[in-house]
Motif scaffolding. Structure first.
Motif, PDB file in Angstrom:
ATOM      1  N   ALA A  45       5.096  -9.651   1.913  1.00  8.86           N
ATOM      2  CA  ALA A  45       5.395  -8.731   3.009  1.00  8.86           C
ATOM      3  C   ALA A  45       6.757  -8.981   3.656  1.00  8.86           C
ATOM      4  O   ALA A  45       7.281  -8.103   4.331  1.00  8.86           O
ATOM      5  CB  ALA A  45       4.301  -8.823   4.073  1.00  8.86           C
ATOM      6  N   GLU A  78      -3.137  -6.007   7.341  1.00  7.16           N
ATOM      7  CA  GLU A  78      -2.046  -5.053   7.168  1.00  7.16           C
ATOM      8  C   GLU A  78      -1.407  -4.719   8.515  1.00  7.16           C
ATOM      9  O   GLU A  78      -0.177  -4.725   8.649  1.00  7.16           O
ATOM     10  CB  GLU A  78      -2.561  -3.771   6.509  1.00  7.16           C
ATOM     11  CG  GLU A  78      -1.488  -2.733   6.303  1.00  7.16           C
ATOM     12  CD  GLU A  78      -2.001  -1.493   5.581  1.00  7.16           C
ATOM     13  OE1 GLU A  78      -1.166  -0.770   5.020  1.00  7.16           O
ATOM     14  OE2 GLU A  78      -3.224  -1.234   5.591  1.00  7.16           O
ATOM     15  N   TRP A 129       7.584  -2.483   1.744  1.00  8.15           N
ATOM     16  CA  TRP A 129       6.343  -3.176   1.417  1.00  8.15           C
ATOM     17  C   TRP A 129       5.177  -2.298   1.813  1.00  8.15           C
ATOM     18  O   TRP A 129       5.244  -1.572   2.800  1.00  8.15           O
ATOM     19  CB  TRP A 129       6.276  -4.512   2.166  1.00  8.15           C
ATOM     20  CG  TRP A 129       4.962  -5.209   2.048  1.00  8.15           C
ATOM     21  CD1 TRP A 129       4.571  -6.018   1.024  1.00  8.15           C
ATOM     22  CD2 TRP A 129       3.870  -5.185   2.967  1.00  8.15           C
ATOM     23  NE1 TRP A 129       3.301  -6.487   1.242  1.00  8.15           N
ATOM     24  CE2 TRP A 129       2.855  -5.986   2.439  1.00  8.15           C
ATOM     25  CE3 TRP A 129       3.649  -4.564   4.186  1.00  8.15           C
ATOM     26  CZ2 TRP A 129       1.623  -6.185   3.079  1.00  8.15           C
ATOM     27  CZ3 TRP A 129       2.437  -4.744   4.833  1.00  8.15           C
ATOM     28  CH2 TRP A 129       1.445  -5.559   4.273  1.00  8.15           C
TER      29      TRP A 129
END
Length: 88
Positions: free
Chosen positions: A17, A64, A84
């Motif tokens: 990420a 997330e 990402w």
């Protein structure tokens, strides 16, 4: 990806990420299940840090959201991250 994530999966996702920077992640051995993420630049300078509770890193949606927040904070500070998205 609706199944709970294992810590190793969460670590791999977090690492990806923050490219092109390096994400160092670890779970302290005090048993609280929290995941500590530190993002460092090419000179090994810490540019970001995030604590993620086990309830969040085991849930793909929460992980997330927290990773997106951390990425946004770095972007606001002038760091450019590669695009990402959470693997599904």
């Amino acid at each position: 990806m609706n199944a709970p994530l294992r810590i190793n999966e969460a670590l791999l996702i977090a690492d990806r990420a923050f490219k092109p920077f390096k994400c160092v992640a670890w779970a302290p051995q005090d048993g609280n299940g929290e995941l500590s993420l530190t993002v460092i630049d090419r000179t090994s300078t810490r540019i970001g840090r995030k604590q993620i509770p086990s309830s969040a890193y085991s849930d793909p949606a929460q992980l997330e959201l927290l990773l997106e927040q951390a990425r946004a904070e770095l972007s606001q500070e002038g760091y450019t991250l590669q695009s990402w998205s959470m693997p599904h």
